[in-house]
Each structure stands twice: as structure tokens, then as C-alpha cells.
Design a protein around this motif. Structure first.
Motif, PDB file in Angstrom:
ATOM      1  N   UNK A 339       0.824  -1.201   0.000  1.00  0.00           N
ATOM      2  CA  UNK A 339       0.000   0.000   0.000  1.00  0.00           C
ATOM      3  C   UNK A 339       0.860   1.254   0.000  1.00  0.00           C
ATOM      4  N   UNK A 340       0.371   2.325  -0.613  1.00  0.00           N
ATOM      5  CA  UNK A 340       1.151   3.557  -0.695  1.00  0.00           C
ATOM      6  C   UNK A 340       1.157   4.305   0.632  1.00  0.00           C
ATOM      7  N   UNK A 341       2.127   5.218   0.799  1.00  0.00           N
ATOM      8  CA  UNK A 341       2.078   6.069   1.996  1.00  0.00           C
ATOM      9  C   UNK A 341       0.855   6.958   1.947  1.00  0.00           C
ATOM     10  N   UNK A 342       0.144   7.060   3.058  1.00  0.00           N
ATOM     11  CA  UNK A 342      -1.114   7.805   3.068  1.00  0.00           C
ATOM     12  C   UNK A 342      -0.926   9.285   3.341  1.00  0.00           C
ATOM     13  N   UNK A 343       0.031   9.623   4.207  1.00  0.00           N
ATOM     14  CA  UNK A 343       0.132  11.010   4.635  1.00  0.00           C
ATOM     15  C   UNK A 343      -1.005  11.361   5.571  1.00  0.00           C
ATOM     16  N   UNK A 344      -1.211  12.645   5.779  1.00  0.00           N
ATOM     17  CA  UNK A 344      -2.258  13.090   6.698  1.00  0.00           C
ATOM     18  C   UNK A 344      -3.638  12.887   6.077  1.00  0.00           C
ATOM     19  N   UNK A 345      -4.576  12.467   6.924  1.00  0.00           N
ATOM     20  CA  UNK A 345      -5.959  12.278   6.479  1.00  0.00           C
ATOM     21  C   UNK A 345      -6.877  12.890   7.531  1.00  0.00           C
ATOM     22  N   UNK A 346      -7.599  13.955   7.179  1.00  0.00           N
ATOM     23  CA  UNK A 346      -8.444  14.612   8.182  1.00  0.00           C
ATOM     24  C   UNK A 346      -9.731  13.851   8.487  1.00  0.00           C
ATOM     25  N   UNK A 347     -10.124  12.955   7.588  1.00  0.00           N
ATOM     26  CA  UNK A 347     -11.384  12.232   7.756  1.00  0.00           C
ATOM     27  C   UNK A 347     -11.224  11.192   8.857  1.00  0.00           C
ATOM     28  N   UNK A 348     -12.188  11.161   9.749  1.00  0.00           N
ATOM     29  CA  UNK A 348     -12.101  10.279  10.909  1.00  0.00           C
ATOM     30  C   UNK A 348     -13.447   9.633  11.168  1.00  0.00           C
ATOM     31  N   UNK A 349     -13.457   8.312  11.285  1.00  0.00           N
ATOM     32  CA  UNK A 349     -14.707   7.590  11.514  1.00  0.00           C
ATOM     33  C   UNK A 349     -14.845   7.077  12.947  1.00  0.00           C
TER      34      UNK A 349
END
Length: 730
Positions: A339-349
Motif C-alpha cells: 500500500x502507498x504512503x497515506x500522509x495526513x488524512x483529516x477524515x475520521x470515523x
């Protein structure tokens, strides 16, 4: 939980949107055909930083995360960007990561050269279609254990007419060594996974725009003297697809969130996002074109461009059904993915710590306070009401957690209330009796007389009595405002006469919350009043109505039933206002919790059942069908989460609650049918075990699209509030 972008991401998305609106207009898209590449647009994208968005800052890029790149791709999809943007973003990141060809990288980042990617191993697939190859200088490809940069010759860059006038080319890699790149095969494979998410985001943007175009047309085109958007045959399919397009975006977000969190579902989430968006985009553009009728077939209208790109972009990878097979292997056969590096993700479940604490408290209660004998009576319907458990929950302060503290509730957040409902379902204690009683208690608290608050409310709060709902009537269906059950003033009270249908739980309840007709001289919605009626009162008859869903509902008859005026709730003829109090307990809920248990039963059944000498779970078609059910479950949960979030955070609500209920109930029904088929003939049996559960879920699902508002009612709400269509007509 969060569905908002950061301020910086909002600014970046708006910047790309404005640039693409101007530079990737439909006139520019048409002008770029048949080659499908706009050099000026490409250089403009480079100037905006688009081509360097996934390149590290050390290599001269912006160094942004995967989520940021999908925001760009969503806008690129919306505007049908003329060029292999998804492929170039991945190839450019890999080229920069390798440290090779700095001069080429510099020209690529400036928009003066294009590098693309071959999506399949050229060692096993030496001849393949490559997106952007007709205008690219080089292709990054995997050859077995090596990753190479293959320079393209002029002969390779021969543009061919193709489905959507995109710059693809058929490349023969046979005998081409290419320049080795210092990239691990796993990193290349991660690049292909990144491409799946980028192209998915592009397709989601394309889907939403096609529906916008269709809705705008349906709101201005008249037929038979009415706007065609008023006909349910037009508006309802568009409403279905609005849910699917929104879900496509959220599946991309889920996959990125899973990657960032290191979730074991991440690989499957990527595959499902790519599969879903490829299928949903094709459905969206087909229905959008259909909305335009014969005009949609002409090249004068732009919708045909969306129709062709929706197929051309994902099919360079191959049959989308292969992505569903891949998801099945990743979920049920142990296949792993780089899998690729995701970096920051503001979406939160994540629902938060208060929700987690609520779950722990309920888990502890059922573990320590509920006996096996009590559990044996649990059922998804009102027939699962267990008075002793109900009373214990009240004593523990867990019966009505959503109510305020002065009503013995916990005044939980929307998220914690959702967690509580899921925790109850996890233990098999579906509790419609408590849910309805909670709603009635809130209405009494707000609108009830001192007598009701003194005599009835304490009994409800202490778990000594429950309530049912008397809304529906024979012949009125979902139109509760068509109620004809009459309340007539008599002395200092009222006489109730009439019939209520589907009064579920009336055989178990002490009271019914009734909507009665008190005025026939005004609009039907304005002549209603709400009452509490004791079900043991003289003149009340409760008659059972059994369903094939293994549950009981009731028809209730009211013949000269007399109640004092103090049992009225709210003003005379003000029943609609009184009903609105229950909206505070609205969660935008769906059927996800049932779908999850049904999927668990399906997986368990597939592990038990053998076909052709091996467990069904090991067979590809079973894995793929379970993966499809998992996809629908994830979508149902995500759409419900979004509905919950907009309520909690007071965001604009574009019929997200109706969308959650409609989508989840429809998929619950189709998946229940499919899992019953998958596990047949074992699923015909009611022997205890997972197949019996599937049997019950199949029967339960039949009513899901009916009660709580039919899917047709919710489709109309989505069409009007989400798509901006005129009020629908049959």
C-alpha cells in the motif's frame, strides 16, 4: 468523527476547481479530441503544483498526502481533464523516489514532459494498453523483480481512435530492457494501489457532475406540461445514484483512513473503492444520459463525454469485476497488498472516547446482568422485549441514554448514542420498545400535562411500562397525515373512534401515542392532534397480525374510548409540531448493524458448507459475493456516519438521513437474497446455526424498505433536497 477538510485543503480544492473550470471547460475537452491531451492545460496544472502534489519536498514537490491528491482528482473527474493525470501522479512520485533521471523529472514537474505507468507486470503481460502512452516520453513498469523506465519511441506514440478519445496506446514491451530504477517491486505495486484510489476519486467527481447535469436538465425540461424532474420515473433513479456517487467518495476516504491506521481491511478497501466507483460511474452516466433522452445521444450535449470517460478511465486496468475478486481474496483468502504512503488524512470515523466508554458499560451490563434464559427470548422485533432486562436497564441508567439527565438519561452525544445502539445489537438485544418509549417520554416531557408527567412519565422512566405508536391506518400507508381516526371533544375530555394499523407492540404496551383527526375543515396536516391513550382502556381492542418475518404486529380498534383532556399532548390541531420533538432523537440511522450480523452469518455459513470437496469460503465466486456484501455494509455505515455527523455538528443536511435509510434498507434486502442463494440449499433449513440466521435475515429484510418510511418516500426527499429537483409526482 469528522467529514470536513482542513482549511488548507478547502483552499487547495477551491484553487484547483477554479483553475479547471476555466481551463478544462467542455469546449477545451472537445478541442483536445481526438488525441485527448491538452498541453496548455497540462503546463497550467504543473504551475498550480498539481503534478508535484505527491512528490516529496526534497525532490522539488509539495509532499502532500494521498487524501490531497484525491481532492485534485475529484475536480479533475468533474471537469473530464484531458490527460493521464492519475497515471502521471503515480509515475512522477515513483520517478522522484528512484532518484534517477533528474532532468526528466524536472521537465515532468514543469509540465513539459509526461511519464506514465504500466499497470500490469510486463514480464507476464508484455503487450498492454497504457494510459497516456501516446503522448508520454517514458513508462515506468514492473518486470518481475525489477522496476524499469522504458523510453517510448515515436512509433509507440501513435494515437489511435478509442472509446473516449483518451491518449492511450498499445505498447509492446517485448525485448525492451529499460533503465533500471532503484524502486522495490513492492513500492511499484503500492503505486498501482494508489492509482486505483486516484482513478476512483476521479470517477466519483465525474459521477456527481453527470448527476448534476441531469438534474439541472430535468428541472427545466417540460413534458406533458410538467417538468420531467417531477416524475418519479426520472427523479427516483437519480436519487438512488446520488447515494451511490456519494458513497464512492466515502469509500475512497475509508481506504485512505484504513491505510493511515494500518487496518487489516486497507487492501480490500482499496479494491472495493476502485470496483464500486467503476460500476457506479457507469450507472450514473447511463442514467444521466437517459434523462436527456434522445438529446443525450447527440454530440451537441456534453453528457455523452461523461458517458465515454466513465468507461475509458477504469477499463485501462481491465474488467472491474476483477477488482471485486481481488477484494474477496484480500478479505477471505489472506491475500496481502503493498500500500502507498497515506500522509495526513483529516477524515475520521472513530466515534470518540465517550462512545467507547458507553460500549464498555453496555458490554459489562450484558455480561454480568443478563441470564442465558433471558437471552433466549431476544429477537429483532418487539417480540424480543424482555421485561426483566428492560427493568434492569432502567435501574442501571442504560435504558434511555439519549434523554437528558432530568429524565434519568445520560444526554449522550449523537456518536455515543450510535455506539449504544450498536452495542445493544452486538448482544442481540434489539430494543424497539425502549426506542419508542424514549421518544414518547421526550414528547410527554415537552408537551404533557402535569398529570401525565406525574402518573405516566415515572412509569416509563422506571422501566415499568412501555409505549407503542399509533400513526399508520388502513389505507393511509406512509402518509401519516391522512389519519382518519377521530378525536371528538366530549365534556372536559375526548372520545377516540377509529382504527390504527401496524401498531407493533400494542400487545405488550401500556400506552399508545396516537395521532388523531380533530379538524376536517383545514389542510389534512393541520387538523391533527396528539394523544396518549391507555391500551387497557374500555373500548380498545388489540388484534394480532402476524408476518412471515417471524414477528407480530397489531391492528388496534378504538370504539368510544374516553380520555381526559390532560392526556392530550400539545395544542389542539398542533400534532405536527408535537411530533417534531422526536427529531431530537433522530440519528440518520440505517440497517448497517443488521447487515454486519448478516455478513458474519454468511461468512460462518460459507466456512461450514462444502462444495465440490472444499469449503465454500475457498471458492472465488463465494469470496467475491461476500466482498460485495461487505462493500454494501461499509457504504451503509459510512452514509449513516455522515448523516450522524451533520446532525451532531449542525452542518448542512442534504437529506442524508433519508439517504442512509433508503440505501441501507435496499442493500440489506438484495444482499439477504444473495446470501440465501449463495448458501443454498442449506439456507432453506431452520436448524440452529448461521444458515438459519440467514433465513431469518432474508425474511426480516423484506420489510426494511417499507417501515420507517418507504424507499419511495425517501427517494423523493433525496431528489428534492439533495439534487434540487422539483417536488416529485407519481
Amino acid at each position: 468523527m469528522n467529514f470536513d477538510l482542513t482549511d488548507d485543503q478547502e483552499m487547495m480544492r477551491d484553487m484547483f476547481a477554479r483553475f479547471l473550470d476555466e481551463n478544462s471547460s467542455m469546449a477545451r475537452v472537445r478541442a483536445a479530441a481526438p488525441g485527448g491531451f491538452d498541453p496548455d492545460l497540462w503546463r497550467g496544472l504543473a504551475e498550480q503544483g498539481a503534478l508535484s502534489i505527491r512528490v516529496s519536498e526534497d525532490a522539488g514537490g509539495l509532499g502532500l498526502g494521498l487524501f490531497d491528491a484525491t481532492l485534485l482528482m475529484t475536480e479533475a473527474g468533474r471537469t473530464l481533464v484531458s490527460g493521464p493525470l492519475a497515471e502521471a501522479l503515480v509515475a512522477t512520485r515513483l520517478l522522484a523516489q528512484s532518484g534517477a533521471q533528474p532532468d526528466l523529472l524536472e521537465r515532468v514537474l514543469a509540465g513539459d514532459a509526461v511519464v506514465t505507468i504500466a499497470l500490469h507486470d510486463i514480464a507476464t503481460t508484455p503487450q498492454q494498453w497504457v494510459a497516456g502512452a501516446s503522448i508520454a516520453e517514458a513508462v515506468i513498469a514492473r518486470r518481475g523483480d525489477d522496476v524499469v523506465l522504458v523510453t517510448l519511441a515515436a512509433a509507440d506514440q501513435k494515437a489511435e481512435r478509442n472509446l473516449a478519445d483518451t491518449p492511450i496506446a498499445h505498447i509492446d514491451f517485448t525485448g525492451r530492457e529499460g533503465a533500471p530504477l532503484a524502486i522495490a517491486p513492492a513500492d511499484f505495486d503500492a503505486g498501482v494501489e494508489e492509482w486505483k484510489l486516484l482513478i476512483s476519486a476521479g470517477l466519483a467527481g465525474l459521477s456527481k457532475e453527470s448527476l448534476r447535469l441531469a438534474s439541472a436538465y430535468a428541472g427545466e425540461r417540460k413534458q406533458f406540461g410538467q417538468f420531467i424532474g417531477q416524475f418519479q420515473g426520472i427523479s427516483h433513479p437519480l436519487a438512488d445514484l446520488a447515494s451511490e456517487a456519494d458513497g464512492g467518495t466515502m469509500l475512497v476516504w475509508k481506504a485512505i483512513r484504513n491505510i493511515a491506521d494500518g487496518s487489516k481491511e486497507a487492501g480490500a478497501a482499496v479494491s472495493i473503492a476502485a470496483w464500486w466507483n467503476a460500476i457506479a460511474a457507469a450507472r450514473c452516466v447511463a442514467q444521466a444520459l437517459h434523462t436527456f433522452g434522445g438529446y443525450g445521444l447527440t454530440t451537441e450535449y456534453d453528457i455523452h463525454l461523461f458517458n465515454l470517460r466513465a468507461k475509458a478511465w477504469p477499463l485501462v486496468y481491465g474488467d472491474p469485476a476483477l477488482l471485486l475478486d481481488e477484494a474477496g481474496r484480500r478479505l477471505y483468502a489472506g491475500e496481502t497488498a503493498s500500500l502507498p504512503p497515506a500522509g495526513d488524512c483529516p477524515i475520521e470515523f472513530d466515534l470518540g472516547e465517550d462512545a467507547a466508554q458507553m460500549t464498555r458499560e453496555i458490554d459489562a451490563f450484558f455480561t454480568s446482568q443478563v441470564s442465558d434464559e433471558e437471552r433466549s427470548h431476544f429477537h429483532y422485533s418487539w417480540e424480543g422485549f424482555v421485561p426483566t432486562v428492560h427493568k434492569k436497564l432502567a435501574d442501571a441508567g442504560l435504558l434511555f441514554p439519549g434523554l437528558p439527565g432530568d429524565l434519568r438519561g445520560k444526554k449522550l452525544s449523537h456518536y455515543a448514542q450510535m455506539a449504544a445502539m450498536d452495542a445493544f445489537e452486538h448482544h442481540g438485544y434489539n430494543n424497539p420498545a425502549a426506542n419508542v418509549t424514549q421518544m414518547v417520554a421526550l414528547i410527554i416531557h415537552r408537551f404533557g400535562s402535569d398529570e401525565l408527567k406525574a402518573d405516566v412519565l415515572p412509569r416509563l422512566m422506571q422501566g415499568e411500562a412501555i409505549c407503542s405508536l399509533g400513526y399508520s391506518e388502513p389505507g393511509s400507508g406512509s402518509d401519516v397525515f391522512a389519519a382518519q381516526c377521530k378525536a371528538t371533544p366530549e365534556g372536559n375530555g375526548w372520545r377516540i373512534d377509529g382504527t390504527k394499523m401496524f401498531t407493533s407492540g400494542a400487545n405488550l404496551s401500556s400506552y399508545v401515542l396516537m395521532l388523531c383527526r380533530t379538524n376536517t375543515e383545514v389542510a389534512k396536516h393541520a387538523g391533527l392532534t396528539m394523544f396518549i391513550v391507555p391500551l387497557k382502556a374500555e373500548g380498545v381492542t388489540v388484534q394480532p397480525v402476524y408476518t412471515f418475518q417471524d414477528e407480530r404486529t397489531n391492528i388496534t380498534f378504538y370504539d368510544n374510548v374516553r380520555i381526559p383532556d390532560s392526556w392530550r399532548l400539545g395544542e389542539v390541531d398542533g400534532g405536527v409540531k408535537t411530533m417534531s420533538a422526536s427529531l431530537e432523537l433522530e440519528h440518520g440511522g440505517g440497517f448497517g448493524k443488521y447487515m454486519r450480523k448478516m455478513l458474519d452469518a454468511g461468512v460462518a455459513a460459507c466456512r461450514q458448507i462444502s462444495r465440490n470437496g472444499k469449503p465454500l469460503i475457498e471458492q472465488q465466486q463465494a469470496q467475491a459475493r461476500l466482498a460485495r456484501t461487505a462493500a454494501h455494509l461499509w457504504l451503509a455505515e459510512l452514509i449513516t456516519f455522515r448523516a450522524q455527523w451533520v446532525i451532531a455538528e449542525k452542518k448542512a443536511n442534504l437529506a442524508y438521513g433519508p439517504m442512509a435509510k433508503m440505501f441501507s434498507s435496499e442493500k440489506f434486502l438484495t444482499d439477504a437474497r444473495d446470501l440465501l442463494d449463495l448458501t443454498a440449499p442449506d439456507s432453506l433449513s431452520l436448524r440452529p446455526g448461521p444458515t438459519a440466521e440467514l433465513n431469518l435475515f432474508y425474511r426480516h429484510a423484506q420489510g426494511a424498505t417499507i417501515y420507517g418510511g418507504t424507499s419511495e418516500v425517501h427517494r423523493s426527499m433525496i431528489a428534492e433536497r439533495n439534487l434540487g429537483l422539483p417536488r416529485t409526482r407519481a
